[in-house]
Write an enzyme that holds these catalytic residues in place. Structure first.
Site, short mmCIF file in Angstrom:
data_model
loop_
_atom_site.label_atom_id
_atom_site.label_comp_id
_atom_site.label_asym_id
_atom_site.label_seq_id
_atom_site.Cartn_x
_atom_site.Cartn_y
_atom_site.Cartn_z
N CYS A 122 1.89 5.09 0.88
CA CYS A 122 3.10 4.27 0.89
C CYS A 122 2.82 2.79 1.16
CB CYS A 122 4.10 4.81 1.91
SG CYS A 122 4.56 6.52 1.62
N HIS A 255 9.07 -0.92 3.58
CA HIS A 255 8.93 0.38 2.92
C HIS A 255 10.17 1.20 3.23
CE1 HIS A 255 7.55 4.15 1.55
NE2 HIS A 255 7.25 4.64 2.73
N ASN A 285 12.54 7.95 -0.52
CA ASN A 285 11.22 7.35 -0.28
C ASN A 285 10.38 7.53 -1.56
OD1 ASN A 285 8.60 6.75 0.49
ND2 ASN A 285 8.69 7.87 2.42
#
Ligand code: UT7
Length: 328
Positions: A122, A255, A285
């Site tokens: 990520c 993020h 996500n």
């Protein structure tokens, strides 16, 4: 004369299939797994996510995002002299060949520019932009296409309600070009491999046979605690490097993993939530794609304006984390 790198275009792409929490709860209920819109929203802030069709690969989403970024930048595909693509769900097993080279071919780039994948889960986009920035400042490259692209739905275990409700598919892109004006003001990257097993895919392939699991597994609470801590540390590190304070940040583009982590990060920096670009509610996500997707949303809806200061920060498997301060 000082050479800087500057973001001159952004783009993104989401697959067509939008799946709401209610849709997912119904699908899981058919297998006897209980979840609810209320649980998912209250624990993560996610209401929906997008899943790619089985035939769609990361490169397909990446190419659409890249085309949009090229158009905004006013560049042709063959003007690109380096492609850096961040993904944990590459087109090919082991990322062989790299998805960056697949994207190069699909964009019709024939100038033999360098192309490489970056794996920092990520944090991948933060890593990729930092690498692009260094290459541009060194004079080695002029127009770098940076992409975060994922089909994360492929590595989700739909029998594990603790993870499958959180992630989605998508791609985001940014074009960094050499500039005499700043530009990327500061970058900072970190990793700590001692925490690799709190968020990982355990499996491997040997002799053509999968050993272990091909699905993502996560210790959510451990990731949560570490994320809140390291994001705050790295945010202050880039501010210090750029000799700025948090009040000079116009937009935080974190993020997009969990609204509670994002609220925590903003609060620690003393930033109100109306200075945070939030897409986790709609996108879930999307791992390496989440920051460039959010950046593109903020740029295209007119919130992020030229000249403003943007902080991007990411955290993910590895454990990896990092932050970037950019003048748009
Ligand atoms: O992109 C990489 C970074 N990843 C992250 O940042 C994720 C970080 N972690 C998180 O976002 C949160 O830890 C989660 C959203 C994953 C979980 O939230 P939590 O508040 O930490 O919940 P929990 O894991 O402690 O679970 C609480 C309860 C458990 O039940 P019991 O043991 O208390 O009876 C779980 O079994 O919620 C249960 N649960 C669910 N219930 C309904 C877990 N998943 C679900 C679900 N629906 N989907």
């Amino acid at each position: 004369m000082t050479l800087y790198s500057k973001i001159i275009g952004t783009g993104s792409c989401l697959p067509a299939n939008r799946v709401t929490n209610q849709d997912l709860a119904r699908q899981l209920a058919e297998k006897g797994i209980e979840t609810s819109d209320e649980w998912i929203v209250s624990r993560s802030g996610i209401s929906a996510r997008y899943y790619a069709d089985p035939g769609t690969r990361s490169s397909d989403l990446a190419v659409e995002a890249a085309k949009n970024a090229l158009q905004m930048a006013g560049l042709l595909a063959n003007d690109i002299d380096l492609i850096i693509l961040a993904t944990s769900t590459p087109d090919h097993l082991g990322g062989f060949p790299s998805t960056a080279t697949v994207v190069q071919r699909k964009l019709g780039i024939t100038n033999e520019c360098a192309a490489v994948d970056v794996q920092a889960v990520c944090s991948g986009f933060i890593y990729a932009v930092s690498i692009a920035d260094s290459f541009i400042k060194s004079g080695a490259h002029k127009n770098v296409l940076v992409i975060g692209a994922e089909v994360f739905s492929r590595i989700l275990d739909f029998n594990d309600r603790g993870t499958c409700v959180l992630f989605g598919d998508g791609a985001g892109a940014a074009i960094l070009s050499a500039s005499q004006q700043p530009g990327i003001l500061a970058t900072k990257l970190h990793a700590d491999g001692r925490h690799s097993e709190i968020l990982y895919v355990s499996g491997n392939v040997s002799g053509g046979v999968l050993e272990g699991s091909a699905f993502l597994s996560m210790d959510g609470q451990a990731v949560f605690k570490l994320a809140v801590k390291v994001l705050d540390q790295v945010a202050h590190e880039v501010l210090e490097k750029a000799e700025l304070n948090a009040s000079q940040v116009d937009w935080l583009v974190p993020h997009q993993a969990n609204i509670r982590i994002m609220r925590g990060a903003a609060k620690k920096l003393g930033l109100p939530m109306d200075k945070v670009i939030v897409t986790v509610d709609e996108h879930g996500n999307t791992s390496a794609a989440s920051i460039p997707l959010a950046l593109d949303v903020g740029v295209r809806d007119g919130r992020i304006k030229p000249g403003q200061t943007v902080m991007m920060e990411g955290v993910g498997g590895g454990f990896t984390w990092g932050a970037i301060l950019a003048r748009m």
